[in-house]
Design an enzyme around this catalytic site. Structure first.
Site, mmCIF file in Angstrom:
data_model
loop_
_atom_site.group_PDB
_atom_site.id
_atom_site.type_symbol
_atom_site.label_atom_id
_atom_site.label_comp_id
_atom_site.label_asym_id
_atom_site.label_seq_id
_atom_site.Cartn_x
_atom_site.Cartn_y
_atom_site.Cartn_z
ATOM 1 N N ALA A 77 0.377 -0.948 0.222
ATOM 2 C CA ALA A 77 -0.364 -0.624 0.232
ATOM 3 C C ALA A 77 1.037 1.457 0.153
ATOM 4 O O ALA A 77 1.526 1.540 0.757
ATOM 5 C CB ALA A 77 -0.683 -0.320 0.908
ATOM 6 N N LYS A 78 0.333 2.259 -0.392
ATOM 7 C CA LYS A 78 1.257 3.777 -0.700
ATOM 8 C C LYS A 78 1.474 3.955 0.807
ATOM 9 O O LYS A 78 2.600 4.592 0.455
ATOM 10 C CB LYS A 78 0.582 4.436 -1.486
ATOM 11 C CG LYS A 78 0.527 4.985 -3.348
ATOM 12 C CD LYS A 78 -0.596 5.613 -3.807
ATOM 13 C CE LYS A 78 -0.887 5.084 -5.089
ATOM 14 N NZ LYS A 78 -1.590 5.231 -5.930
#
Ligand code: GLU
Length: 274
Positions: free
Chosen positions: A246-247
């Site tokens: 995930a970013k």
């Protein structure tokens, strides 16, 4: 004709999770002799940046993907989304919501019969709405689930197609979703269904984190008289500790991997693509 797409938001560089999603859609199109479309979902101008968009194109080309040009960039097509929104407004299916996110969370938490899992609102009385508009207060447009249910004669006949199998759609689990945000004038669900239809997407292939939103998107398609694509939601890639890429966790980006000397072939093989 099989038409699928990869629709990233340029809010950061791509990581392995994006690569897996893009390759899953791309390879499916290739197997089917179909078309693969890339779409840039950049309605949120506060978070999207041109350098991230350029990075996405660079990373996907490095991975060995090719796509049709021109690439549709959502921020270039706001009129399309406004037209769809207007048609919902004209039919009484949307209402103005002046509440903040925090106010909604509080109202849901302190509902008389216990916390509410979804938000169902209502238009303000006309005089109060007029006053707030006159004061220049910002508002979002929300879909009225109640009005939608009436317009369609209930949701019982509404189905989501998932890999050829029809399941009952449950838009009622989503509540009165935002159709147009206060800040950017449109919202994700509306832009996605309009684009999928305009681009002739027949197969939406995306991660299972988006499985739940399919139901409300199916409702919007029905209300806007748009074709219903077939959906397929792939597993989410996880790291060695079982965590999703995930970013927000600053997952290692494809650019980082490339800088470390990892080849696209190695990465593709690691993800099960030859
Ligand atoms: N733009 C969305 C994202 O980056 C994907 C939307 C979709 O595939 O429907 O998560």
């Amino acid at each position: 004709m099989f038409v699928t797409r990869f629709a990233p938001s340029p809010t950061g560089r791509l990581h392995r999770g994006h690569a897996f999603s893009a390759l899953t859609a791309f390879e499916a199109a290739r197997r089917q002799g179909g078309r693969f479309i890339l779409r840039i979902e950049d309605i949120d101008r506060t978070r999207c940046r041109p350098e991230f968009e350029a990075g996405i194109l660079e990373d996907l080309a490095w991975l060995g993907l090719s796509w049709e040009n021109p690439v549709r960039r959502q921020s270039d097509h706001m009129d399309d989304y406004h037209r769809a929104l207007q048609s919902l407004i004209d039919r009484g299916l949307a209402y103005r919501c002046f509440r903040t996110r925090k106010e909604i969370a509080q109202a849901m938490a302190s509902a008389p019969h216990g916390p509410e899992p979804i938000w169902i609102g209502a238009p303000l009385p006309a005089t109060e709405e007029a006053e707030r508009l006159a004061r220049g207060e910002a508002f979002a447009w929300r879909l009225s689930l109640g009005a939608a249910r009436k317009a369609l004669g209930g949701f019982d006949h509404l189905a989501v197609l998932e890999q050829g199998i029809a399941y009952p759609a449950r838009p009622d689990l989503a509540g009165d979703i935002v159709l147009a945000r206060k800040d950017v004038g449109v919202a994700y669900h509306l832009a996605v269904v309009v684009d999928d239809a305009l681009q002739g997407v027949t197969q939406v292939i995306r991660g299972e984190d988006l499985k739940d939103v399919t139901h409300i998107q199916r409702l919007l398609q029905a209300l806007l008289d748009l074709p219903a694509p077939d959906y397929s939601h792939h597993r989410l890639l996880t790291d060695a500790d079982g965590r999703r890429f995930a970013k927000r966790d600053r997952a290692e980006t494809l650019a980082d991997l490339r800088d470390r000397g990892i080849s696209a072939e190695t990465l593709r093989r690691e993800m099960g693509f030859d």
